[in-house]
Design a protein around this motif. Sequence first.
Motif, PDB file in Angstrom:
ATOM      1  N   VAL A 183       0.852  -1.190   0.000  1.00 29.25           N
ATOM      2  CA  VAL A 183       0.000   0.000   0.000  1.00 29.25           C
ATOM      3  C   VAL A 183       0.886   1.238   0.000  1.00 29.25           C
ATOM      4  N   LYS A 184       0.567   2.197  -0.893  1.00 27.85           N
ATOM      5  CA  LYS A 184       1.438   3.369  -1.033  1.00 27.85           C
ATOM      6  C   LYS A 184       1.120   4.387   0.053  1.00 27.85           C
ATOM      7  N   ALA A 185       2.171   4.994   0.572  1.00 30.48           N
ATOM      8  CA  ALA A 185       1.974   6.063   1.547  1.00 30.48           C
ATOM      9  C   ALA A 185       1.455   7.287   0.807  1.00 30.48           C
ATOM     10  N   LYS A 203      -0.250   7.685  -7.346  1.00 29.84           N
ATOM     11  CA  LYS A 203      -1.237   6.939  -8.113  1.00 29.84           C
ATOM     12  C   LYS A 203      -1.264   5.485  -7.653  1.00 29.84           C
ATOM     13  N   VAL A 204      -2.445   4.953  -7.359  1.00 32.56           N
ATOM     14  CA  VAL A 204      -2.558   3.548  -6.967  1.00 32.56           C
ATOM     15  C   VAL A 204      -2.817   2.692  -8.202  1.00 32.56           C
ATOM     16  N   MET A 212     -12.149   0.351   2.431  1.00 28.12           N
ATOM     17  CA  MET A 212     -10.713   0.440   2.700  1.00 28.12           C
ATOM     18  C   MET A 212     -10.425   1.638   3.602  1.00 28.12           C
ATOM     19  N   GLY A 213     -10.064   1.342   4.806  1.00 21.86           N
ATOM     20  CA  GLY A 213      -9.727   2.427   5.732  1.00 21.86           C
ATOM     21  C   GLY A 213      -8.234   2.609   5.728  1.00 21.86           C
ATOM     22  N   LYS A 214      -7.640   2.703   6.915  1.00 24.65           N
ATOM     23  CA  LYS A 214      -6.195   2.779   6.995  1.00 24.65           C
ATOM     24  C   LYS A 214      -5.613   1.404   6.701  1.00 24.65           C
ATOM     25  N   GLN A 220      -5.770  -0.080  -1.806  1.00 20.14           N
ATOM     26  CA  GLN A 220      -4.913  -1.154  -2.317  1.00 20.14           C
ATOM     27  C   GLN A 220      -5.479  -1.606  -3.656  1.00 20.14           C
ATOM     28  N   GLN A 221      -4.595  -1.920  -4.606  1.00 21.62           N
ATOM     29  CA  GLN A 221      -5.095  -2.440  -5.883  1.00 21.62           C
ATOM     30  C   GLN A 221      -5.456  -3.907  -5.707  1.00 21.62           C
ATOM     31  N   VAL A 222      -6.685  -4.261  -6.078  1.00 24.41           N
ATOM     32  CA  VAL A 222      -7.111  -5.644  -5.841  1.00 24.41           C
ATOM     33  C   VAL A 222      -7.255  -6.438  -7.126  1.00 24.41           C
TER      34      VAL A 222
END
Lengths: 177, 747
Positions: free
Chosen positions: A38-40, A111-112, A143-145, A149-151
């Motif tokens: 997951v990207k910051a 960008k995710v 999706m919280g914290k 995420q790319q699924v």
Amino acid sequence: MRYARLLVFVLVVLVIMAIPLALVLARSYFLSPTAQPVKAQPIQFPHQVHVQAIGLDCTYCHRNATTSAQATLPPIELCMQCHKIIPAQGRPELEKLVSAFEQNQPILWNKVHQLPDHSHFVHSVHLSFGFQCSTCHGNVGAMGKPGVQQVRDLRMGDCITCHQQNGARVDCSVCHY
Amino acid sequence: MRRREFLKVAATSATGAVLFAGCGRIGDGVPETEFKIAQPVHTPNDWVYGRDAWFATAAPPDQGGYGLIVRVFEGRAKKVDGNPDFPGIAGKSDARAQALVQELYHPDRIAGPQRAASRGSGQFQQISWDSALQEVAQVLRENGGDRAVLITGRPSSSQAAIINAFRQATGIRHAILEPDEFVVLRTAMQRLFGTSMLPYPDLGNAPFLLNFSADFLHGWIAPVALARAYGEFRQGRPGKRGLYYHVGPRLSATAANADRWFPITPGTEGLVALAIANVLLTEGSIPADTFRPYLTALGIDETRLTSEFTPERAAETSGLNAEQIREIAHALVEHQPAVVIAGTSAAAATNGFFNLVACFGLNLLLSNLNQPGGLLLNPDPPLAELRVPQDAVLSERQWAELFEQVRAGSISTVLVYRANPVYSLPPAVGATDALRAAQHVVSFSPFFDETTQLADFVLPDLAWLEQWGLQVPDPGPGYATVAIQQPVVQPFVDGRAFGDVLIQLAQQLGHALPWGSQEEATKALAVQLRRLSGGSVPGANDKEFLVHLQAQGGWWSEQLRGSATTPATRITSPRGPEFIGDTSQYPSVLLPYPSHTLGYGELAHLPWLQGLPEPISTNVWQTWLEVAPRTADELGLTTEDVVRLTTPQGTVELPVYVNPAAQPGVIAIPFGQGHTAYGRYAEGRGVNPLTVVAPQTDPDTGTLAWSATRCRIEKTGRRMRLARFEGNVPAFQLEEFPIVRVMAPSA
């Protein structure tokens, strides 16, 4: 015995040659979009709160998804329409938003969902056909914290399979133009 | 090596290689922002709807200055097209306009003001605009006035207004660098028809076009307007197809479009034109009193025309036969109103001025000036401020004098804007030495070209699509036309428009120019157009007028048309071409020609244009020599053989392209390459023909005669790949489609 040493030598060479191969394969696994960490993000935006708790539709913020190629991010002024009455004190993430607005600074998100190079994806066409945002993006609203995420793979094979299943065109020029 | 050591080395290096490769990450080598998505504070309009916007703007002056529209999406210019409303071009554009976006996104654009570490070292340090302006103002304070010169390419009309105001305030000298053939053309128009604007052949209504060497479809004065008009000429009128004869030394793509091509010796265009006039006079097909202004201009009388300039005499020098010359003359009479134009290599001979006067003068005999289907003369710009000063355009001889003054020290400061004298003038003019000797050199170029490399300061201009301006197309469509240039995107780098910098420099020197910025100047001049009658732009007040002007892309008035005067005194005299180099040593004539995409090299930094095939040979990214099959056979050459080209001026080695349509005795070479700076796409590629051209001038105008050098070629035995589109892959015969056998004309 004469050949044993040669055999060991060949085996060792093979093992050495296999190391880079294994590493490359391992690396390619981690490069798979769905396996990306997951990207910051500059602001920890909670989709969960906005979608599940408040009940906003995706297109409330991503306004152009139904009419254009890009889903687009809302301008900060749209966020501020609500957040001007929601106190930001003591909420560090919200403070970042307000200060960006006040200083007239755009927020640069990571960008995710990165589209593969040399391809075009038109959001409006897919939504007009009847797909939900979650078909490709997953349940972003849940999706919280730590963040989105790319699924779904979303590489060429994935697109083609989906097009075939739904009777869409699969010639090159559909996406590559 | 022992086996154990081998294993150690192999294991270490393999693991090391993997580890090093693994240290890289995806996205290496791409800009940091590639994987970012910006959330703006306020939404730009085009994002709200996710739609593209089309902004009207104008092409650069050296491309014709016509109206363009640019597609912009999400703040990025994506596509350039012709403005469909703009007169003369009707929505058409050319490759050079399309490539304007590449100037915008060019990786070698100068990011901000620079100071040279030491002059000529090629090393520059970034400085702030404030200190750059202060230092340049200091230079002008100490070494300004008549000790400074501002060299520019042809400026846009609004830039001309700003430069003029700056010149009047500071006393600096202004010099315009234009290709020599245009200098000759403008001088010829001035003296022949009394107008400083270029003429426009009304091809759309003409049944016959006679062209002497002008490459009007690709790169001559207004390629877009003329190519569109040519389409009308051929196909625009049902049942009528215009007839086109081309007289010229080289089968250019323009010549290849002609119904008849008459190959001639370079520089003999004027003699052929006089022989045509001779036929018209002796056969009585045109009243004899019509000839008076023509003969006056050339300083000859009827007797001399009939006795000395017979078709038979012209045939000896021109390479045509007398019958062919008569045929052209008869065609001129049979297809009225016919139009005659001349240019490119015709203007670049030692008798270039005479050639143009003799050829364009035929229009006087045909009485077609300002007639439908004839030669339309353009009016001066509708506002006096928009006039580009003709006396600032220097000829080759005047450049040599100017640089001599710089070398001698009487001019100590040289400012250069979008001109590249080091590259585009022959080495004999001495631009390089002069710039090295000058005390201060300031460049306003957005790229490090050869001249900018010699600068102390670089104050980079904005890209063309990022700035304001007004543009008077030259030639216009026969009536007054002004295009408005507006920025279509925000500047990508920390540059400033040249006009803005001049205004700011003037402020620092204590002179207030009438405007505060280039934008203000543009708008102030534009609203003056509203006061003129018959304009195409409605507007109850200035603001409304400006909005309409910007939306429409320009202002034009069909009432304001050009007028002509006829010459009353002698302006030149008949003269044959002269060539440098003795025939026995140098059997061929070297014929350079401007490239249809790169021009004289000013556009060599744009890769799209580099990659666009030359229409006849399909060669790209290179300089080559076009050689006739007979010459090739004599020397045992085939395409891609490298030859040594020798002229009295120098020697270069180049690959050969055997062109079945080339004339024996003429070796053609394209302009455009041979840059030693100017960005990654231009540098170190091919040869600049000016380095082998003898510094010979036309005595009438003092311009460089670049087609007046003789040469010889010798085989070197080496070969070199030429990148080209055609002829690299063999054609395979399909049973149902037999390959047509092509016979070369008996070479």
